[in-house]
Design a protein around this motif. Structure first.
Motif, PDB file in Angstrom:
ATOM      1  N   MET A 152       7.506 -17.600  -9.468  1.00  0.00           N
ATOM      2  CA  MET A 152       8.587 -17.151  -8.865  1.00  0.00           C
ATOM      3  C   MET A 152       8.442 -15.902  -7.977  1.00  0.00           C
ATOM      4  O   MET A 152       9.309 -15.566  -7.148  1.00  0.00           O
ATOM      5  CB  MET A 152       9.424 -16.893 -10.091  1.00  0.00           C
ATOM      6  N   SER A 153       7.557 -15.066  -8.373  1.00  0.00           N
ATOM      7  CA  SER A 153       7.174 -14.010  -7.555  1.00  0.00           C
ATOM      8  C   SER A 153       6.570 -14.236  -6.101  1.00  0.00           C
ATOM      9  O   SER A 153       7.034 -13.716  -5.120  1.00  0.00           O
ATOM     10  CB  SER A 153       6.148 -13.196  -8.210  1.00  0.00           C
ATOM     11  N   ASP A 154       5.877 -15.168  -6.159  1.00  0.00           N
ATOM     12  CA  ASP A 154       5.550 -15.823  -4.796  1.00  0.00           C
ATOM     13  C   ASP A 154       6.747 -16.477  -4.009  1.00  0.00           C
ATOM     14  O   ASP A 154       6.444 -16.050  -2.587  1.00  0.00           O
ATOM     15  CB  ASP A 154       4.393 -17.003  -4.939  1.00  0.00           C
ATOM     16  N   ILE A 155       7.371 -16.827  -4.697  1.00  0.00           N
ATOM     17  CA  ILE A 155       8.869 -17.456  -3.690  1.00  0.00           C
ATOM     18  C   ILE A 155       9.612 -16.293  -3.134  1.00  0.00           C
ATOM     19  O   ILE A 155      10.085 -16.314  -2.146  1.00  0.00           O
ATOM     20  CB  ILE A 155       9.766 -18.387  -4.729  1.00  0.00           C
ATOM     21  N   ALA A 156       9.583 -15.054  -4.055  1.00  0.00           N
ATOM     22  CA  ALA A 156      10.546 -13.938  -3.715  1.00  0.00           C
ATOM     23  C   ALA A 156       9.705 -13.386  -2.477  1.00  0.00           C
ATOM     24  O   ALA A 156      10.540 -12.813  -1.634  1.00  0.00           O
ATOM     25  CB  ALA A 156      10.648 -13.080  -4.806  1.00  0.00           C
ATOM     26  N   LEU A 157       8.836 -13.127  -2.538  1.00  0.00           N
ATOM     27  CA  LEU A 157       7.517 -12.388  -1.380  1.00  0.00           C
ATOM     28  C   LEU A 157       7.815 -13.291  -0.128  1.00  0.00           C
ATOM     29  O   LEU A 157       7.742 -12.679   1.084  1.00  0.00           O
ATOM     30  CB  LEU A 157       6.258 -12.440  -2.009  1.00  0.00           C
ATOM     31  N   ALA A 158       8.017 -14.598  -0.162  1.00  0.00           N
ATOM     32  CA  ALA A 158       7.998 -15.532   0.839  1.00  0.00           C
ATOM     33  C   ALA A 158       9.318 -15.643   1.590  1.00  0.00           C
ATOM     34  O   ALA A 158       9.499 -16.164   2.563  1.00  0.00           O
ATOM     35  CB  ALA A 158       7.519 -16.986   0.580  1.00  0.00           C
ATOM     36  N   ASN A 159      10.455 -15.047   0.769  1.00  0.00           N
ATOM     37  CA  ASN A 159      11.688 -14.942   1.323  1.00  0.00           C
ATOM     38  C   ASN A 159      12.399 -13.767   1.431  1.00  0.00           C
ATOM     39  O   ASN A 159      13.553 -13.449   1.375  1.00  0.00           O
ATOM     40  CB  ASN A 159      12.513 -15.893   0.108  1.00  0.00           C
ATOM     41  N   GLY A 160      11.532 -12.763   2.058  1.00  0.00           N
ATOM     42  CA  GLY A 160      11.683 -11.838   2.713  1.00  0.00           C
ATOM     43  C   GLY A 160      12.254 -10.521   1.757  1.00  0.00           C
ATOM     44  O   GLY A 160      12.994  -9.701   2.193  1.00  0.00           O
ATOM     45  N   ALA A 161      11.612 -10.480   0.801  1.00  0.00           N
ATOM     46  CA  ALA A 161      11.861  -9.394  -0.265  1.00  0.00           C
ATOM     47  C   ALA A 161      11.143  -8.084   0.452  1.00  0.00           C
ATOM     48  O   ALA A 161      10.323  -8.186   1.049  1.00  0.00           O
ATOM     49  CB  ALA A 161      11.309  -9.411  -1.578  1.00  0.00           C
ATOM     50  N   ARG A 162      12.027  -6.800   0.421  1.00  0.00           N
ATOM     51  CA  ARG A 162      11.533  -5.675   1.015  1.00  0.00           C
ATOM     52  C   ARG A 162      11.909  -4.595   0.144  1.00  0.00           C
ATOM     53  O   ARG A 162      12.255  -4.718  -0.713  1.00  0.00           O
ATOM     54  CB  ARG A 162      12.476  -5.370   2.186  1.00  0.00           C
ATOM     55  N   GLY A 163      11.133  -3.350   0.499  1.00  0.00           N
ATOM     56  CA  GLY A 163      11.428  -2.103  -0.281  1.00  0.00           C
ATOM     57  C   GLY A 163      11.190  -2.270  -1.655  1.00  0.00           C
ATOM     58  O   GLY A 163      10.076  -2.494  -1.810  1.00  0.00           O
ATOM     59  N   ALA A 164      11.880  -1.403  -2.448  1.00  0.00           N
ATOM     60  CA  ALA A 164      11.725  -1.140  -4.081  1.00  0.00           C
ATOM     61  C   ALA A 164      11.582  -2.599  -4.752  1.00  0.00           C
ATOM     62  O   ALA A 164      10.594  -2.733  -5.611  1.00  0.00           O
ATOM     63  CB  ALA A 164      12.584  -0.440  -4.446  1.00  0.00           C
ATOM     64  N   VAL A 165      12.085  -3.616  -4.108  1.00  0.00           N
ATOM     65  CA  VAL A 165      12.267  -4.820  -4.700  1.00  0.00           C
ATOM     66  C   VAL A 165      10.866  -5.586  -4.724  1.00  0.00           C
ATOM     67  O   VAL A 165      10.329  -6.124  -5.536  1.00  0.00           O
ATOM     68  CB  VAL A 165      13.359  -5.677  -4.721  1.00  0.00           C
ATOM     69  N   ARG A 166      10.395  -5.409  -3.549  1.00  0.00           N
ATOM     70  CA  ARG A 166       9.179  -5.801  -3.016  1.00  0.00           C
ATOM     71  C   ARG A 166       7.859  -5.277  -4.034  1.00  0.00           C
ATOM     72  O   ARG A 166       7.160  -5.791  -4.388  1.00  0.00           O
ATOM     73  CB  ARG A 166       8.963  -5.831  -1.572  1.00  0.00           C
ATOM     74  N   ALA A 167       8.158  -3.928  -4.044  1.00  0.00           N
ATOM     75  CA  ALA A 167       7.159  -3.174  -4.699  1.00  0.00           C
ATOM     76  C   ALA A 167       7.161  -3.677  -6.139  1.00  0.00           C
ATOM     77  O   ALA A 167       6.015  -3.823  -6.893  1.00  0.00           O
ATOM     78  CB  ALA A 167       7.283  -1.770  -4.665  1.00  0.00           C
ATOM     79  N   GLN A 168       8.210  -3.925  -6.665  1.00  0.00           N
ATOM     80  CA  GLN A 168       8.328  -4.373  -8.065  1.00  0.00           C
ATOM     81  C   GLN A 168       7.750  -5.780  -8.393  1.00  0.00           C
ATOM     82  O   GLN A 168       7.214  -6.128  -9.385  1.00  0.00           O
ATOM     83  CB  GLN A 168       9.761  -4.249  -8.542  1.00  0.00           C
ATOM     84  N   ILE A 169       8.190  -6.550  -7.227  1.00  0.00           N
ATOM     85  CA  ILE A 169       7.666  -7.946  -7.312  1.00  0.00           C
ATOM     86  C   ILE A 169       6.192  -7.820  -7.303  1.00  0.00           C
ATOM     87  O   ILE A 169       5.379  -8.749  -8.255  1.00  0.00           O
ATOM     88  CB  ILE A 169       8.024  -8.867  -6.099  1.00  0.00           C
ATOM     89  N   GLU A 170       5.498  -6.968  -6.697  1.00  0.00           N
ATOM     90  CA  GLU A 170       3.998  -7.155  -6.463  1.00  0.00           C
ATOM     91  C   GLU A 170       3.636  -6.540  -7.967  1.00  0.00           C
ATOM     92  O   GLU A 170       2.480  -7.134  -8.147  1.00  0.00           O
ATOM     93  CB  GLU A 170       3.509  -6.179  -5.345  1.00  0.00           C
ATOM     94  N   LYS A 171       4.057  -5.513  -8.313  1.00  0.00           N
ATOM     95  CA  LYS A 171       3.674  -4.964  -9.716  1.00  0.00           C
ATOM     96  C   LYS A 171       3.728  -6.165 -10.936  1.00  0.00           C
ATOM     97  O   LYS A 171       2.899  -6.334 -11.484  1.00  0.00           O
ATOM     98  CB  LYS A 171       4.527  -3.794 -10.109  1.00  0.00           C
ATOM     99  N   THR A 172       4.914  -6.619 -10.800  1.00  0.00           N
ATOM    100  CA  THR A 172       5.123  -7.938 -11.724  1.00  0.00           C
ATOM    101  C   THR A 172       4.138  -8.706 -11.649  1.00  0.00           C
ATOM    102  O   THR A 172       3.430  -9.372 -12.637  1.00  0.00           O
ATOM    103  CB  THR A 172       6.588  -8.367 -11.752  1.00  0.00           C
ATOM    104  N   LYS A 173       3.752  -9.306 -10.534  1.00  0.00           N
ATOM    105  CA  LYS A 173       2.778 -10.446 -10.308  1.00  0.00           C
ATOM    106  C   LYS A 173       1.379  -9.849 -10.606  1.00  0.00           C
ATOM    107  O   LYS A 173       0.743 -10.727 -11.321  1.00  0.00           O
ATOM    108  CB  LYS A 173       3.015 -10.751  -8.799  1.00  0.00           C
ATOM    109  N   ALA A 174       1.121  -8.714 -10.392  1.00  0.00           N
ATOM    110  CA  ALA A 174      -0.055  -8.212 -10.939  1.00  0.00           C
ATOM    111  C   ALA A 174      -0.329  -8.176 -12.444  1.00  0.00           C
ATOM    112  O   ALA A 174      -1.239  -8.613 -12.918  1.00  0.00           O
ATOM    113  CB  ALA A 174      -0.677  -7.006 -10.320  1.00  0.00           C
ATOM    114  N   GLU A 175       0.668  -7.602 -12.995  1.00  0.00           N
ATOM    115  CA  GLU A 175       0.507  -7.397 -14.659  1.00  0.00           C
ATOM    116  C   GLU A 175       0.675  -8.919 -15.086  1.00  0.00           C
ATOM    117  O   GLU A 175      -0.171  -9.009 -16.156  1.00  0.00           O
ATOM    118  CB  GLU A 175       1.929  -7.009 -15.170  1.00  0.00           C
TER     119      GLU A 175
END
Length: 246
Positions: A152-175
């Motif tokens: 789901m994080s990969d989908i969000a990153l591919a659909n234009g997530a930006r700013g603080a939300v994108r940073a949180q997505i990347e953090k969640t994915k790594a964890e």
């Protein structure tokens, strides 16, 4: 004349419901929690794709917390109990962070559509996951749970997530990837989640070497005695010399 047949989606829905009923029998005490999580994630819709990820991930994490509490209520011990408590702590903190990122505005159903296949795949895999006992079952379900979060994080990153939300997505994915690596490492080593971690054996204490005896104090060098002064040669009086006395 109206047809008595249902909609085209009904057979597929009935099959899915049948799969869920069969899987619930193998899910033990987690089945109800898994079903509630799936329903909550489906209902979570944001104002855009990034916001839909935020809202769905909140429900995703709450599901893991609930399942971890169910496991701990079974009085499990060892490494898997530690993992469950860490899941509660970490996912709880992340829910708090995610709730601060929820956007305001009218929900857009189209923004949630891209996540549907990944969410359905995760739900099916979790419901089907079972193990030798409740601890092993929990950890195998968590493995699929974490994989779903990454998809789901990969989908969000591919659909234009930006700013603080994108940073949180990347953090969640790594964890979530760290958790996957940990669980897969356990399973590949054929160590069941229910097996307590063997306590580390403390190294034998080294015998203390006997204390070294202090070196004997060196004797102070003997200073030579000063030579005694020679007695002065007596003066011979003339009369004594004449008498042969000196």
């Amino acid at each position: 004349m109206l047809s008595a047949c249902g909609s085209r989606d009904e057979p597929a829905n009935n099959v899915a419901a049948g799969h869920d009923m069969n899987a619930m029998a193998d899910s033990g005490p987690f089945a109800d929690s898994e079903m509630k999580m799936d329903q909550a994630m489906t209902a979570a819709v944001g104002v855009n794709a990034a916001d839909s990820w935020v809202r769905k991930m909140i429900e995703h994490h709450k599901g893991a917390i609930d399942m971890s509490r169910i496991l701990l209520a079974q009085n499990v011990t060892g490494h898997v109990a530690d993992m469950a408590q860490q899941t509660i702590d970490k996912q709880g903190a992340e829910v708090t962070a995610l709730e601060k990122l929820v956007a305001t505005g009218n929900p857009d159903a189209a923004s949630a559509a891209p996540y549907k296949p990944a969410a359905m795949a995760m739900h099916s895999a979790m419901m089907a996951a079972s193990g030798a006992d409740i601890s092993d079952t929990w950890i195998r379900k968590m493995l699929e749970h974490h994989k779903g979060a990454i998809a789901m994080s990969d989908i969000a990153l591919a659909n234009g997530a930006r700013g603080a939300v994108r940073a949180q997505i990347e953090k969640t994915k790594a964890e979530q990837q760290k958790e996957i690596d940990h669980i897969e490492g356990m399973l590949s080593g054929q160590q069941l989640a229910s097996e307590p971690t063997a306590p580390a054996v403390a190294p034998a204490a080294k015998e203390k070497a006997p204390a070294a005896k202090p070196a004997p104090a060196k004797a102070a060098p003997v200073k030579p005695k000063p030579a005694e002064p020679k007695a002065p040669t007596p003066t011979c009086l003339p009369e004594h010399r004449a008498a042969g006395h000196c």
